[in-house]
Structures are given as structure tokens and as C-alpha cells.
Write an enzyme that holds these catalytic residues in place. Structure first.
Site, PDB file in Angstrom:
ATOM      1  N   ALA A  79     -57.379 -61.161 -34.399  1.00 16.13           N
ATOM      2  CA  ALA A  79     -58.239 -61.896 -33.477  1.00 16.13           C
ATOM      3  C   ALA A  79     -57.830 -61.685 -32.024  1.00 16.13           C
ATOM      4  CB  ALA A  79     -58.211 -63.387 -33.801  1.00 16.13           C
ATOM      5  N   THR A  80     -56.781 -60.897 -31.788  1.00 12.08           N
ATOM      6  CA  THR A  80     -56.399 -60.561 -30.419  1.00 12.08           C
ATOM      7  C   THR A  80     -57.503 -59.733 -29.780  1.00 12.08           C
ATOM      8  OG1 THR A  80     -54.020 -60.617 -30.838  1.00 12.08           O
ATOM      9  CG2 THR A  80     -54.763 -59.233 -29.035  1.00 12.08           C
ATOM     10  N   SER A 103     -62.520 -59.143 -35.298  1.00 10.84           N
ATOM     11  CA  SER A 103     -63.660 -59.736 -34.605  1.00 10.84           C
ATOM     12  C   SER A 103     -63.168 -60.319 -33.292  1.00 10.84           C
ATOM     13  CB  SER A 103     -64.325 -60.831 -35.441  1.00 10.84           C
ATOM     14  OG  SER A 103     -65.404 -61.416 -34.710  1.00 10.84           O
ATOM     15  N   HIS A 135     -65.445 -71.752 -20.645  1.00 13.78           N
ATOM     16  CA  HIS A 135     -64.250 -72.074 -21.426  1.00 13.78           C
ATOM     17  C   HIS A 135     -63.347 -73.027 -20.650  1.00 13.78           C
ATOM     18  CE1 HIS A 135     -65.453 -68.480 -23.740  1.00 13.78           C
ATOM     19  NE2 HIS A 135     -64.764 -69.031 -24.732  1.00 13.78           N
ATOM     20  N   LYS A 139     -57.897 -70.762 -19.945  1.00 18.83           N
ATOM     21  CA  LYS A 139     -58.233 -69.399 -20.377  1.00 18.83           C
ATOM     22  C   LYS A 139     -58.075 -68.453 -19.190  1.00 18.83           C
ATOM     23  CE  LYS A 139     -61.806 -66.676 -22.752  1.00 18.83           C
ATOM     24  NZ  LYS A 139     -60.888 -66.191 -23.815  1.00 18.83           N
ATOM     25  N   GLY A 145     -64.103 -62.124 -24.403  1.00 22.32           N
ATOM     26  CA  GLY A 145     -64.371 -61.016 -25.317  1.00 22.32           C
ATOM     27  C   GLY A 145     -65.695 -61.172 -26.033  1.00 22.32           C
ATOM     28  N   THR A 146     -66.087 -62.411 -26.283  1.00 14.10           N
ATOM     29  CA  THR A 146     -67.366 -62.660 -26.956  1.00 14.10           C
ATOM     30  C   THR A 146     -68.532 -62.287 -26.060  1.00 14.10           C
ATOM     31  OG1 THR A 146     -66.404 -64.435 -28.270  1.00 14.10           O
ATOM     32  CG2 THR A 146     -68.800 -64.420 -28.050  1.00 14.10           C
TER      33      THR A 146
END
Length: 240
Positions: A79-80, A103, A135, A139, A145-146
Site C-alpha cells: 500500500a506504499t 493498490s 486529507h 498528510k 496517490g488516489t
């Protein structure tokens, strides 16, 4: 299922709690610096862990990349999201020998959002598109990334797309090929991603809001549960 955790920050602490609630066992943790407060056996190398069924990574490139250069044979959920291109190249190489799942966002709802977006872009070809993510104030990377994943979906379906990150420096009207990309940081926002289609006299908004970080931890656990039974290969939500 016996799980090795790579990193033991806020996300993998959630993975540990939720995995144990589901009856799984955490057999160890790999961290940059061993900590007395970590309640599990700590390791330096993946190959040192002999009884794990799968490894789940919620860490960072500084911890993960050196581990990926080692020899090991453990299914891997990653998940990185930092250094994405380099990471994907390395994971693709590893997938020749182990099953690998990656992902940029472990929420299945976000995966569904990408599919909805892929259907909407051709239908709304003459609409302007703006992407916004929000966010919490801790962060550090932007855009998320999404959001980059959502942008990639658009790029795959439209030609001559131009990302616009900082409109206040532009002294010109919006161009048809522009895709506005906006990041908001504040408070304790878990994660929000919105796609705005703006046409003549009408707008359409597609939004995903994460109400708890547990969705990402549960997504990683569910991916691991499936991955342990898969042959060697590179997996995403599309083919898992």
C-alpha cells in the site's frame, strides 16, 4: 492466516487490530528502527520470518525498497505509494516469483469510483473536468496517490490532456484540455476525492468520502486473504 507487517505506523496498527478480530495472527513486524513499544516480534528482513503466510506493507519507500531487493518467497500486499513508477517496476519484477498485490488506495469503493469515472469520461467528452482531494493536516504528499490514479484514468481516455496544479499563476482562460488538480489539507479529514464535470448550464459531481481509515486496513486484509491462494503474478482490484 499468519501476517507479517511491514511498517507499524497508524495504518498497520489498524491492520493488526482488525486482522486479530477476524481470527488472523500477526507473527511479526519490520520497522526502520526497532521500538520497545511494538507488541510483536520485530525483524530486519522478510526472509527471517519463517512462519508467515503473507506480508502487508503500509510503510514508506525508505523501508520498503531495501526489503524488495532481498530474496524472499512471501505473498506481498503493498500500500506504499511513494515513488510509484519505481515501485511498480520493482513489483512487476518480483511478481515473476511471488504473488504481489498493489493498490494506491485499499478501499474497494475507490476502485469502484475509478470504474464509474471510466464510464463517465467518454459520455461527457465536452465537459470540463476538475479533480479535488482533501486529507488531514498531517498528510505530507500532494496530490494524493488516489487522485493521481483518477487522473490516469482520464488520461487513458482523452487525448492531449494537460494537468493544471496552480491556476493563480495563469493569466488566461481555461483551455479545453485542462484538468484542474486541487489538494486540501486540514483537520482530521480521512480522505475525500471528487471529480467535477462542468458543462453548459449543468454540473455532475462524483465523490468518495472515507469515514474511517479502517476501510483501508480491511481492504488490505481482504486482499491478503485472496492473494495467499493465487499463483505468482501482479494483482490489482481488477484481477484479484
Amino acid at each position: 492466516m499468519k501476517i507479517l507487517l511491514i511498517g507499524y505506523g497508524a495504518m498497520n496498527q489498524r491492520v493488526a487490530r482488525l486482522a486479530e478480530e477476524k481470527g488472523h495472527e500477526i507473527v511479526g513486524v519490520i520497522e526502520n528502527t526497532p521500538k520497545a513499544t511494538t507488541p510483536y516480534q520485530q525483524y530486519q528482513h522478510i526472509a527471517d520470518v519463517k512462519d508467515a503466510d503473507v506480508a502487508i506493507d503500509f510503510s514508506n519507500p525508505n523501508l520498503l525498497f531495501p526489503l524488495l531487493d532481498e530474496e524472499f518467497h512471501l505473498p506481498l500486499v503493498v500500500a506504499t505509494t511513494g515513488e510509484k513508477e519505481k515501485l511498480l517496476n520493482k513489483l512487476d519484477e518480483l511478481s515473476q516469483n511471488i504473488p504481489v498485490f498493489f493498490s494506491a488506495n485499499m478501499s474497494y469503493g475507490v476502485h469502484a469510483l475509478t470504474k464509474i469515472l471510466a464510464a463517465a469520461v467518454p459520455l461527457l467528452d465536452d465537459f470540463d473536468i476538475e479533480l479535488t482531494e482533501a486529507h488531514h493536516n498531517k498528510k505530507v504528499d500532494a496530490p494524493s496517490g488516489t487522485l493521481e490514479k483518477l487522473y490516469d484514468v482520464i488520461v487513458s481516455l482523452k487525448e492531449n490532456v494537460t494537468p493544471v496544479y496552480d491556476r493563480h499563476e495563469l493569466n488566461e482562460k481555461r483551455q479545453p484540455q485542462d484538468i484542474g488538480i486541487h489538494s486540501i489539507r486540514g483537520g482530521t479529514i480521512v480522505g475525500e476525492h471528487e471529480v467535477l464535470f462542468a458543462g453548459t448550464d449543468e454540473t455532475i459531481q462524483i465523490t468518495h468520502r472515507a469515514q474511517s481509515k479502517d476501510i483501508f486496513a480491511n481492504g488490505a486484509i481482504q486482499a491478503a486473504e485472496r492473494l495467499v491462494n493465487k499463483p505468482n503474478g501482479f494483482y490489482t482490484f481488477d484481477n484479484l
